[in-house]
Write a protein that holds these residues in place. Structure first.
Motif, PDB file in Angstrom:
ATOM      1  N   GLY A  51       0.778  -1.234   0.000  1.00 12.04           N
ATOM      2  CA  GLY A  51       0.000   0.000   0.000  1.00 12.04           C
ATOM      3  C   GLY A  51       0.805   1.277   0.000  1.00 12.04           C
ATOM      4  O   GLY A  51       0.251   2.366   0.170  1.00 12.04           O
ATOM      5  N   LEU A  52       2.131   1.193  -0.198  1.00  9.41           N
ATOM      6  CA  LEU A  52       2.967   2.399  -0.238  1.00  9.41           C
ATOM      7  C   LEU A  52       2.907   2.989  -1.652  1.00  9.41           C
ATOM      8  O   LEU A  52       3.781   2.755  -2.478  1.00  9.41           O
ATOM      9  CB  LEU A  52       4.406   2.070   0.157  1.00  9.41           C
ATOM     10  CG  LEU A  52       5.369   3.260   0.327  1.00  9.41           C
ATOM     11  CD1 LEU A  52       4.785   4.298   1.278  1.00  9.41           C
ATOM     12  CD2 LEU A  52       6.717   2.783   0.829  1.00  9.41           C
ATOM     13  N   LEU A  53       1.855   3.753  -1.919  1.00 11.05           N
ATOM     14  CA  LEU A  53       1.605   4.285  -3.264  1.00 11.05           C
ATOM     15  C   LEU A  53       1.833   5.790  -3.307  1.00 11.05           C
ATOM     16  O   LEU A  53       1.129   6.525  -4.003  1.00 11.05           O
ATOM     17  CB  LEU A  53       0.175   3.942  -3.694  1.00 11.05           C
ATOM     18  CG  LEU A  53      -0.171   2.452  -3.670  1.00 11.05           C
ATOM     19  CD1 LEU A  53      -1.612   2.233  -4.100  1.00 11.05           C
ATOM     20  CD2 LEU A  53       0.776   1.650  -4.549  1.00 11.05           C
ATOM     21  N   CYS A  54       2.815   6.250  -2.583  1.00 10.22           N
ATOM     22  CA  CYS A  54       3.161   7.669  -2.515  1.00 10.22           C
ATOM     23  C   CYS A  54       3.966   8.069  -3.749  1.00 10.22           C
ATOM     24  O   CYS A  54       4.939   7.395  -4.119  1.00 10.22           O
ATOM     25  CB  CYS A  54       3.972   7.934  -1.246  1.00 10.22           C
ATOM     26  SG  CYS A  54       4.679   9.597  -1.163  1.00 10.22           S
ATOM     27  N   THR A  55       3.571   9.178  -4.379  1.00 13.28           N
ATOM     28  CA  THR A  55       4.283   9.659  -5.561  1.00 13.28           C
ATOM     29  C   THR A  55       5.733   9.990  -5.240  1.00 13.28           C
ATOM     30  O   THR A  55       6.631   9.723  -6.024  1.00 13.28           O
ATOM     31  CB  THR A  55       3.590  10.898  -6.133  1.00 13.28           C
ATOM     32  OG1 THR A  55       2.254  10.561  -6.491  1.00 13.28           O
ATOM     33  CG2 THR A  55       4.313  11.397  -7.370  1.00 13.28           C
ATOM     34  N   GLY A  56       5.965  10.569  -4.048  1.00 16.07           N
ATOM     35  CA  GLY A  56       7.333  10.899  -3.651  1.00 16.07           C
ATOM     36  C   GLY A  56       8.207   9.660  -3.576  1.00 16.07           C
ATOM     37  O   GLY A  56       9.357   9.659  -4.022  1.00 16.07           O
ATOM     38  N   TYR A  57       7.652   8.578  -3.023  1.00 17.28           N
ATOM     39  CA  TYR A  57       8.385   7.311  -2.941  1.00 17.28           C
ATOM     40  C   TYR A  57       8.703   6.796  -4.342  1.00 17.28           C
ATOM     41  O   TYR A  57       9.819   6.334  -4.615  1.00 17.28           O
ATOM     42  CB  TYR A  57       7.554   6.288  -2.171  1.00 17.28           C
ATOM     43  CG  TYR A  57       8.090   4.872  -2.223  1.00 17.28           C
ATOM     44  CD1 TYR A  57       9.223   4.513  -1.494  1.00 17.28           C
ATOM     45  CD2 TYR A  57       7.463   3.898  -3.004  1.00 17.28           C
ATOM     46  CE1 TYR A  57       9.714   3.213  -1.542  1.00 17.28           C
ATOM     47  CE2 TYR A  57       7.954   2.609  -3.052  1.00 17.28           C
ATOM     48  CZ  TYR A  57       9.081   2.264  -2.329  1.00 17.28           C
ATOM     49  OH  TYR A  57       9.568   0.980  -2.384  1.00 17.28           O
TER      50      TYR A  57
END
Length: 245
Positions: A142-148
């Motif tokens: 669930g780590l769907l961060c754009t920054g990541y």
């Protein structure tokens, strides 16, 4: 890997899965299936599991297996056919991102390679495999961060620079090695919307003569010849991959 903590907070963030140009995803295709895709920005396609045949431009049924990766330029249409199922990682790459702070991918233009080697299919090396395992686990969690995703894209390019020869890099990035990144990015993303060169110049808000000069500098040929070649590629692709007569 377990799901991330405090998921509602992440999902409420404006960076959560918002920028489609940076959104990394895993695509699963069932057995005996087909999938068509139009590339919006430069995209690396990596086969995680299974095998497939990919058709695009003048290339028909190029076989790719687990551990293979290939790069597509913006505007490319490709079709995937698989008999036993396949899982694919789609990793968008912004051309403006450097492979490292001391080396730009456009410097690869000077590396001698043959267009006959295109499409540049490369094998995933162990260090890239480790990178992919961590990335896919975090996406599944669930780590769907754009920054990541931006950071992971930059990491991928740095690893690519560190562990692949310049000849391999030049062949792999061949479809996007042009002089003017912003101009060529505009061309590749919009050429399907226009029918004539003067329409293209109007879309770019530029005179026809200046547009053609800019085009020749970036692509090495006239806009008319380039667009004619792209139309031929599209017709060839659609005749061979669709039911169109």
């Amino acid at each position: 890997m377990k799901n991330i903590l405090y998921s509602p907070e992440h999902q409420a963030c404006f960076n959560y899965k918002q920028d489609s140009n940076h959104f990394i995803q895993v695509k699963h295709c069932a057995s005996t299936s087909e999938w068509s895709h139009t590339v919006q920005t430069t995209e690396v396609v990596i086969l995680l599991e299974g095998s497939a045949h990919i058709s695009f431009d003048f290339v028909l049924n190029k076989e790719l297996k687990k551990g293979h990766m290939i790069l597509f330029a913006p505007g490319t249409q490709f079709k995937v056919r698989t008999q036993k199922g396949v899982s694919i990682l789609l990793l968008p790459v912004q051309e403006s991102i450097r492979q490292c702070y001391c080396f730009s991918m456009y410097q690869l233009k000077a590396v001698k390679t043959s267009k006959q080697e295109y499409p540049g299919v490369l094998g995933v090396k162990p260090v890239i495999q480790t990178f992919i395992q961590e990335l896919t686990q975090n996406l599944a969690g669930g780590l769907l961060c754009t920054g990541y995703m931006k950071l992971k894209t930059e990491e991928f390019l740095i690893l690519f620079r560190a562990y692949y020869t310049k000849e391999e890099q030049a062949t792999f990035f061949y479809p996007v090695l042009h002089e003017n990144s912003s101009f060529t990015d505009f061309i590749l993303k919009n050429y399907r919307q226009v029918k004539k060169v003067n329409e293209f110049a109007q879309l770019y808000a530029c005179s026809l003569s200046n547009f053609d000069k800019k085009f020749k500098k970036a692509f090495g040929i006239s806009a008319y010849k380039w667009m004619k070649g792209k139309k031929m590629e599209l017709i060839y692709h659609e005749i061979n991959t669709t039911n169109k007569p």
